[in-house]
Design a protein around this motif. Structure first.
Motif, PDB file in Angstrom:
ATOM      1  N   LYS A   1       7.356 -10.663   2.710  1.00  0.00           N
ATOM      2  CA  LYS A   1       8.393  -9.951   1.726  1.00  0.00           C
ATOM      3  C   LYS A   1       7.668 -10.250   0.499  1.00  0.00           C
ATOM      4  CE  LYS A   1      12.681  -8.343   1.118  1.00  0.00           C
ATOM      5  NZ  LYS A   1      13.214  -7.073   1.816  1.00  0.00           N
ATOM      6  N   TRP A   2       7.076 -11.161   0.350  1.00  0.00           N
ATOM      7  CA  TRP A   2       6.815 -11.645  -0.912  1.00  0.00           C
ATOM      8  C   TRP A   2       5.168 -12.100  -1.320  1.00  0.00           C
ATOM      9  CZ3 TRP A   2      10.339 -12.158  -5.250  1.00  0.00           C
ATOM     10  CH2 TRP A   2      11.394 -12.145  -4.919  1.00  0.00           C
ATOM     11  N   GLY A   3       4.351 -11.742  -0.176  1.00  0.00           N
ATOM     12  CA  GLY A   3       2.967 -12.063  -0.453  1.00  0.00           C
ATOM     13  C   GLY A   3       2.799 -13.591   0.083  1.00  0.00           C
TER      14      GLY A   3
ATOM     15  N   GLN B   1      13.145  -8.081  -6.141  1.00  0.00           N
ATOM     16  CA  GLN B   1      12.422  -7.301  -5.697  1.00  0.00           C
ATOM     17  C   GLN B   1      13.191  -5.956  -5.802  1.00  0.00           C
ATOM     18  OE1 GLN B   1      10.612  -7.340  -1.949  1.00  0.00           O
ATOM     19  NE2 GLN B   1       9.527  -9.375  -2.126  1.00  0.00           N
TER      20      GLN B   1
ATOM     21  N   GLN C   1       2.673 -12.741 -11.701  1.00  0.00           N
ATOM     22  CA  GLN C   1       1.542 -12.831 -10.578  1.00  0.00           C
ATOM     23  C   GLN C   1       0.529 -13.620 -10.604  1.00  0.00           C
ATOM     24  OE1 GLN C   1      -0.499  -9.187  -9.929  1.00  0.00           O
ATOM     25  NE2 GLN C   1      -1.294  -9.994  -7.816  1.00  0.00           N
TER      26      GLN C   1
ATOM     27  N   THR D   1       0.496 -11.473  -4.034  1.00  0.00           N
ATOM     28  CA  THR D   1       1.814 -11.435  -4.301  1.00  0.00           C
ATOM     29  C   THR D   1       2.198  -9.989  -4.425  1.00  0.00           C
ATOM     30  OG1 THR D   1       1.059 -11.507  -6.673  1.00  0.00           O
ATOM     31  CG2 THR D   1       1.978 -13.321  -5.731  1.00  0.00           C
ATOM     32  N   LYS D   2       3.348  -9.613  -4.351  1.00  0.00           N
ATOM     33  CA  LYS D   2       3.993  -7.958  -4.539  1.00  0.00           C
ATOM     34  C   LYS D   2       3.906  -7.432  -5.862  1.00  0.00           C
ATOM     35  CE  LYS D   2       4.829  -7.933   0.028  1.00  0.00           C
ATOM     36  NZ  LYS D   2       4.038  -7.012   0.885  1.00  0.00           N
ATOM     37  N   LYS D   3       3.659  -6.342  -6.241  1.00  0.00           N
ATOM     38  CA  LYS D   3       3.596  -5.782  -7.420  1.00  0.00           C
ATOM     39  C   LYS D   3       5.022  -5.379  -8.061  1.00  0.00           C
ATOM     40  CE  LYS D   3      -0.760  -5.822  -7.026  1.00  0.00           C
ATOM     41  NZ  LYS D   3      -1.737  -6.843  -7.656  1.00  0.00           N
ATOM     42  N   ASN D   4       6.091  -5.242  -7.301  1.00  0.00           N
ATOM     43  CA  ASN D   4       7.434  -4.515  -7.580  1.00  0.00           C
ATOM     44  C   ASN D   4       8.490  -5.426  -7.797  1.00  0.00           C
ATOM     45  OD1 ASN D   4       7.251  -5.267  -4.583  1.00  0.00           O
ATOM     46  ND2 ASN D   4       8.536  -3.515  -4.332  1.00  0.00           N
TER      47      ASN D   4
ATOM     48  N   THR E   1      -4.044  -9.632  -3.894  1.00  0.00           N
ATOM     49  CA  THR E   1      -3.104  -9.218  -3.010  1.00  0.00           C
ATOM     50  C   THR E   1      -1.956  -9.981  -2.570  1.00  0.00           C
ATOM     51  OG1 THR E   1      -4.546  -9.500  -1.065  1.00  0.00           O
ATOM     52  CG2 THR E   1      -4.800  -7.388  -2.355  1.00  0.00           C
TER      53      THR E   1
END
Length: 444
Positions: A61-63, A98, A194, A251-254, A249
């Motif tokens: 979900k989060w990286g 998120q 991030q 962590t998520k970007k959104n 990569t």
């Protein structure tokens, strides 16, 4: 004569009956112990599976899986789309959302979500927080479900705070103070957040590896526990390597992240515990400033502190070492204290104070200089008596051999040996605790 023979026969029969009863009791206890151990192992295996599945879900979900530590309490909403981190060392509250999980939401909606996340996650007592968070599910029970929701609610007309909550432990005692804190919410730019997540995940993993590495060196640990700890180190190193290889990569970007800086000073953090510390200091003949310094160094006054060793609570009590020692030597209990007990702040301070008393009055009682004894007790609280003795014996065992050398040294020389010959973690620990002790001595 006949009477004597009858009495002798009766005694034999009684002895035989008593022996038979004792044998039955022993067998019953052996069966009970076997069933208990089997049940405990079954639960432990089940908990480990749930915990690993939870981590995997967070990574997807989060990286990265950000989890609670000795200075941070971390929890997530029921659908894992909202993350809350209360950092007791940096004195911050952070909420990350998120956006893709929320659909289209406005900036005002996000502010409401931040407010609700903080209230729902932190307006609970530590005991209840432990029940709601899968990380703290230490006893057989239904899988805990968080009460945190990711749904947007209408703003409440009045914010009502409960008693003895995590918010209170962060210095937020009433609705007025919470309202003031919520007015200080600042958005953190995505790229900056991030980088923060990657850096603190790396720091957390390195710290956990150092703590477990040092713990493995304790000579009083059973082989089974050492092997388990070695497995933890291998797993942590694997996670660290993966983080290093995929920094761009992981962590998520959104994600939208918000942060509140609480701005308390060191003494404000300690104030909630002063009366308990004073009582335990008097009970166990330990200086208040020493207890406060250990609490600050161990957890920064985080009641939900939990490390990989594992150690629990404000004074980071390890159930199988310090906890077992206190139970056996003070309370005449032949088992380890439970994590649930050690998350009780009052009990945790009692155990930490009692253990420091054991170090000072039993293991190190022959150390003549009180300052030298204090330095040694602080180091032993962190690394164990065995590791402390080896520092003075050039790597060899022998408590009294080490104490004889200590008694020929000045306190400054003792400090220097600990600062240079023990594990790196212990060297840092001694310096931090002594500096903290001096700070609290000036402020109490």
């Amino acid at each position: 004569m006949a009477l004597k023979r009858m009495l002798s026969l009766a005694l034999v029969i009684c002895a035989s009956s008593a022996s038979s009863a004792a044998y039955e009791v022993q067998n019953d206890f052996a069966d009970f112990k076997k069933k208990y151990q089997s049940k405990h192992k079954e639960y432990t295996d089940d908990y480990t599976q749930h915990y690993e599945a939870y981590k995997k879900e967070l990574i997807e979900k989060w990286g990265v899986a950000e989890l609670s530590s000795d200075t941070e309490y971390v929890t997530y909403s029921d659908d894992k789309s909202v993350k809350i981190i209360a950092n007791f060392e940096n004195d911050t509250i952070e909420v990350s959302i998120q956006r893709d999980a929320q659909g289209r939401i406005t900036a005002d909606d996000e502010k409401v979500m931040v407010r609700d996340a903080i209230i729902e996650a932190l307006n609970v007592a530590p005991k209840m927080a432990a029940k709601q968070n899968i990380e703290f599910a230490f006893t057989p029970a239904k899988t805990p479900q968080t009460t945190l929701s990711s749904k947007i609610k209408k703003p409440a007309k009045k914010i009502s705070l409960k008693q003895d909550t995590l918010l209170a432990h962060l210095g937020i005692e009433d609705g007025k103070e919470l309202k003031a804190v919520l007015s200080m919410v600042e958005e953190v730019p995505a790229e900056k957040q991030q980088a923060i997540v990657v850096a603190r995940t790396e720091k957390r993993l390195l710290q956990q590896i150092a703590q477990v590495d040092q713990f493995i060196e304790r000579e009083e640990l059973p082989l089974k526990q050492i092997k388990r700890a070695q497995g933890q180190v291998a797993e942590l190193n694997s996670q660290l390597n993966e983080l290093s290889q995929k920094q761009d990569t992981v962590t998520k970007k959104n994600i939208k992240s918000y942060k509140i800086q609480l701005k308390r000073d060191r003494f404000n953090k300690a104030e909630k515990y002063l009366s308990q510390v004073a009582m335990q200091a008097n009970q166990w003949q330990v200086d208040q400033e020493v207890l406060l310094a250990i609490m600050e160094t161990e957890s920064h006054f985080n009641p939900m502190a939990k490390s990989h060793i594992p150690a629990y609570g404000l004074m980071q009590i390890v159930p199988s070492t310090a906890g077992a020692d206190v139970n056996k030597k003070i309370f005449s209990i032949n088992k380890n204290p439970t994590p649930e007990l050690l998350f009780n702040g009052t009990k945790n301070i009692e155990y930490g104070s009692a253990y420091f008393n054991i170090l000072m009055s039993r293991y190190l009682k022959e150390v003549e200089n009180p300052t030298s004894r204090m330095y040694c007790a602080i180091a032993a609280y962190n690394t164990g008596i065995g590791n402390l003795a080896r520092a003075f014996n050039n790597g060899e065992r022998g408590r009294m051999k080490a104490i004889n050398k200590i008694n020929k040294m000045t306190p400054e020389q003792v400090f220097e040996v600990i600062k240079t010959k023990t594990h790196t973690e212990t060297q840092r620990y001694l310096i931090k605790v002594v500096n903290s002790k001096n700070y609290f001595a000036e402020h109490i």
